[in-house]
Enzyme design. Structure first.
Site, PDB file in Angstrom:
ATOM      1  N   ASP A 113      36.421  31.618  40.544  1.00 31.53           N
ATOM      2  CA  ASP A 113      36.482  32.716  39.816  1.00 31.53           C
ATOM      3  C   ASP A 113      37.349  33.023  40.323  1.00 31.53           C
ATOM      4  OD1 ASP A 113      35.591  35.728  38.132  1.00 31.53           O
ATOM      5  OD2 ASP A 113      33.396  35.628  38.693  1.00 31.53           O
ATOM      6  N   ARG A 150      38.553  36.843  38.891  1.00 35.66           N
ATOM      7  CA  ARG A 150      38.217  37.831  38.128  1.00 35.66           C
ATOM      8  C   ARG A 150      38.311  38.856  39.186  1.00 35.66           C
ATOM      9  NH1 ARG A 150      33.429  37.046  34.768  1.00 35.66           N
ATOM     10  NH2 ARG A 150      32.348  36.089  36.833  1.00 35.66           N
TER      11      ARG A 150
END
Length: 187
Positions: free
Chosen positions: A121, A123
């Protein structure tokens, strides 16, 4: 951080009558959808862009279902959806489709990202506190299943984590299982 902010505009939708505003950071333009007057402690969904799910209705994820649920809740409770432009857990659309191709060959979502040289991930959420402060929001109820998202928003007073559990389907059961077992999502 240099941030450009748009004017407020009306956004009538099938979920309700909203207001919208854009916060531009570099080449990323993040959309904030909200119902006025914003509740004192609003339900807030921090939603990352998923073109294949949100717009195309892909069954490989639960993104569109989560977005639609969040918009319905925001409309009913005078809440907010912060739509962050970070496609494919921030690896971009081209890499996301390459990850999909690897998943078609048997890798799971994390393995596919790793094969492409990315973390599970990628983000980030540094714009979120700025957006909330801009609206004068001090406390929120965060609509998420992701405990890492809660931790990454540590500067925000999150009074409650509100689950957003969607029904699975044969195309996303494995994906949701990986999110639960390997990424710690509370599903």
């Amino acid at each position: 951080m240099n941030i450009e902010i748009s004017e407020v505009a009306n956004l009538p939708s099938r979920f309700g009558d909203f207001k919208v505003k854009v916060f531009k950071v570099g080449c990323k333009e993040h959309l904030v959808i909200f119902k006025e007057p914003i509740d004192e402690i609003p339900i807030v969904r921090v939603h990352s862009e998923c073109l294949t799910g949100d717009a195309m209705g892909s069954l490989k994820c639960d993104c569109r279902d989560q977005l639609e649920h969040a918009l319905m809740l925001a409309s009913k409770t005078n809440g907010m959806v912060i739509y962050l432009r970070q496609e494919g857990r921030n690896i971009g659309l081209l890499n996301k489709i390459n990850a999909y191709a690897l998943q078609d060959q048997g890798l799971n979502t994390i393995e596919a990202n790793h094969q492409l040289g990315f973390d599970a991930d990628e983000r980030t959420y540094e714009i979120v506190p700025f957006i909330l402060e801009h609206f004068g929001i001090k406390r929120i109820k965060l609509l998420t299943n992701n405990p890492k998202k809660v931790l990454s928003l540590s500067g925000i007073d999150i009074v409650e984590r509100v689950p957003i559990i969607m029904k699975s389907n044969p195309h996303n059961e494995g994906y949701l299982n990986v999110k639960k077992e390997s990424m710690g999502h509370l599903l």
